[in-house]
Design a protein around this motif. Structure first.
Motif, PDB file in Angstrom:
ATOM      1  N   ILE A 106      -1.601   0.982   2.871  1.00  0.00           N
ATOM      2  CA  ILE A 106      -0.434   0.856   3.758  1.00  0.00           C
ATOM      3  C   ILE A 106      -0.688  -0.212   4.818  1.00  0.00           C
ATOM      4  N   LEU A 107      -1.957  -0.413   5.205  1.00  0.00           N
ATOM      5  CA  LEU A 107      -2.291  -1.496   6.127  1.00  0.00           C
ATOM      6  C   LEU A 107      -1.989  -2.851   5.488  1.00  0.00           C
ATOM      7  N   LEU A 108      -2.346  -3.010   4.210  1.00  0.00           N
ATOM      8  CA  LEU A 108      -2.059  -4.263   3.509  1.00  0.00           C
ATOM      9  C   LEU A 108      -0.558  -4.487   3.372  1.00  0.00           C
ATOM     10  N   VAL A 109       0.184  -3.409   3.103  1.00  0.00           N
ATOM     11  CA  VAL A 109       1.643  -3.527   3.012  1.00  0.00           C
ATOM     12  C   VAL A 109       2.212  -4.040   4.332  1.00  0.00           C
ATOM     13  N   GLY A 110       1.640  -3.586   5.440  1.00  0.00           N
ATOM     14  CA  GLY A 110       2.111  -4.039   6.744  1.00  0.00           C
ATOM     15  C   GLY A 110       1.748  -5.477   7.053  1.00  0.00           C
ATOM     16  N   LEU A 156       2.499   0.118  -2.931  1.00  0.00           N
ATOM     17  CA  LEU A 156       3.311  -1.102  -2.989  1.00  0.00           C
ATOM     18  C   LEU A 156       4.796  -0.792  -3.174  1.00  0.00           C
ATOM     19  N   GLN A 157       5.094   0.376  -3.740  1.00  0.00           N
ATOM     20  CA  GLN A 157       6.497   0.747  -3.946  1.00  0.00           C
ATOM     21  C   GLN A 157       7.259   0.792  -2.625  1.00  0.00           C
ATOM     22  N   LEU A 158       6.552   1.079  -1.526  1.00  0.00           N
ATOM     23  CA  LEU A 158       7.203   1.045  -0.209  1.00  0.00           C
ATOM     24  C   LEU A 158       7.777  -0.340   0.082  1.00  0.00           C
ATOM     25  N   LEU A 159       6.990  -1.371  -0.194  1.00  0.00           N
ATOM     26  CA  LEU A 159       7.427  -2.742   0.042  1.00  0.00           C
ATOM     27  C   LEU A 159       8.602  -3.095  -0.865  1.00  0.00           C
ATOM     28  N   ASN A 190       5.428 -10.278   0.977  1.00  0.00           N
ATOM     29  CA  ASN A 190       6.072 -10.039  -0.319  1.00  0.00           C
ATOM     30  C   ASN A 190       5.063  -9.469  -1.318  1.00  0.00           C
ATOM     31  N   GLU A 191       5.562  -9.134  -2.492  1.00  0.00           N
ATOM     32  CA  GLU A 191       4.748  -8.485  -3.517  1.00  0.00           C
ATOM     33  C   GLU A 191       3.643  -9.403  -4.030  1.00  0.00           C
ATOM     34  N   GLN A 192       3.923 -10.695  -4.154  1.00  0.00           N
ATOM     35  CA  GLN A 192       2.924 -11.646  -4.666  1.00  0.00           C
ATOM     36  C   GLN A 192       1.718 -11.735  -3.729  1.00  0.00           C
ATOM     37  N   GLN A 193       1.986 -11.769  -2.437  1.00  0.00           N
ATOM     38  CA  GLN A 193       0.890 -11.797  -1.469  1.00  0.00           C
ATOM     39  C   GLN A 193       0.052 -10.533  -1.551  1.00  0.00           C
ATOM     40  N   PHE A 194       0.719  -9.406  -1.722  1.00  0.00           N
ATOM     41  CA  PHE A 194       0.003  -8.124  -1.811  1.00  0.00           C
ATOM     42  C   PHE A 194      -0.916  -8.111  -3.031  1.00  0.00           C
TER      43      PHE A 194
END
Length: 366
Positions: free
Chosen positions: A269-273, A191-194, A277-281
């Motif tokens: 990383i698929l989820l990040v793509g 998640l830090q990537l996002l 935003n962070e809340q959705q993740f």
């Protein structure tokens, strides 16, 4: 890439509490559930022997796969048997034992047989010591040497069909909760990537000498290391702290964790793509991780699931193949060659997830 890893580990050392808390919770949950489903029958014990002799005898008795002996005072032992909280009580003496029972059961029969066997071996050792005028230590050494190099050997084998189902109530919670909790650990590292993209850190790194593939590799490799360290640490605590030997397959289990953690990094990383935003993740990873644990056999063995729909859905969940590898090695005693199928599926999932995830991430950035 090295600079990325160095920076990430420095940040981790400043705030490692999330990984530590996740590991502790996992160990506690696995221990509680494993203890609740323990197969060994608890036998309270009191002794008329010296403390050293009692400890040595209890150590020998606790080599049993069916009974667990715990030392208590005589009043408590009798009270537990009288109230029906223990199948039997046991008084240890020099050359004999006394069973305290409320009623005859199958457990008391097997317990008596086991105790007679242990005391018989103890009597043989004492007879050798008296005959050869040896000390207890010397006799113990001779007996151990004789067991290592016996005059003849007997090999016992049990028949099991190819499709036989084995459910190990001790291994199931350890494997299940370890693979479940590492999803959160890895996901929140990726998640830090996002976060870096939203905060503009990503753009500053691109303007530096770092190449884009080095940034991705550094971040994802760091997430893999943290996730792998967590699961390896949990397994090591159970192996060296609780004495669970994983049926002699501990080194192989550490190796089999590699494809699973790789697949979870790629899934993250698929989820990040996919998210904005962070809340959705956070909402998505909570929903999917619990769903994968239920469908993939972390909470209960897939062997007891009869729904064809759930079994079909389990085929697309990385956790299913992680459990299949670990149980295949530790419970079913399969070789690494026999486990190539789930390993290859996890590597394939990892490659596909990572390719799609990085592609989606790049499209959002452009």
């Amino acid at each position: 890439m090295i600079s990325i890893l160095t920076a990430k580990f420095r940040l981790f050392l400043r705030n490692p509490w999330m990984v530590i808390v996740m590991s502790i919770v996992c160990i506690i949950m696995a221990t509680i559930i494993g203890a609740a489903s323990e197969k060994k029958v608890k036998i309270p014990v009191y002794s008329t022997l010296s403390a050293q002799e009692t400890n040595e005898l209890l150590h020998t008795l606790n080599e049993s796969h069916s009974f667990r002996f715990e030392q208590m005072d005589a009043k408590k032992v009798r009270a537990l048997v009288r109230e029906g909280k223990a199948a039997a009580g046991l008084e240890l003496a020099e050359n004999d034992f006394t069973l305290i029972i409320a009623s005859q059961t199958a457990n008391t029969f097997f317990l008596r047989e086991y105790l007679q066997k242990v005391y018989g071996e103890k009597g043989q050792a004492n007879a050798i010591a008296k005959q050869l005028h040896l000390s207890t230590e010397q006799t113990t050494k001779i007996v151990k040497e004789a067991k290592k190099h016996p005059a003849f050997t007997i090999q016992t084998m049990s028949f099991r069909s190819k499709n036989a189902v084995i459910i190990d109530p001790q291994m199931q919670p350890i494997f299940g909760f370890s693979l479940f909790f590492v999803i959160y650990t890895v996901a929140f590292q990726v998640l830090q990537l996002l976060k870096e993209k939203k905060e503009g850190v990503w753009n500053r790194m691109i303007l530096s000498r770092l190449k884009k593939w080095e940034i991705y590799t550094g971040n994802l490799f760091y997430s893999f290391i943290i996730g792998y360290m967590q699961v390896a640490l949990i397994f090591s605590v159970f192996r060296f702290g609780f004495g669970i030997d994983f049926h002699g397959r501990f080194p192989e289990l550490l190796l089999l964790l590699v494809p699973y953690v790789f697949a979870i990094v790629a899934f993250s990383i698929l989820l990040v793509g996919l998210v904005k935003n962070e809340q959705q993740f956070q909402a998505l990873i909570s929903l999917l991780s619990v769903s994968m644990a239920m469908i993939g056999g972390a909470y209960w063995p897939l062997e007891i699931v009869s729904s064809n729909i759930l079994l079909m859905l389990s085929k697309i969940v990385p956790l299913t193949y992680g459990m299949e590898m670990l149980k295949g090695a530790a419970v079913y005693d399969r070789s690494l060659t026999e486990l190539l199928y789930p390993m290859s599926i996890l590597f394939l999932m990892g490659v596909v997830f990572m390719g799609i995830g990085i592609n989606l991430t790049e499209r959002k950035s452009s």
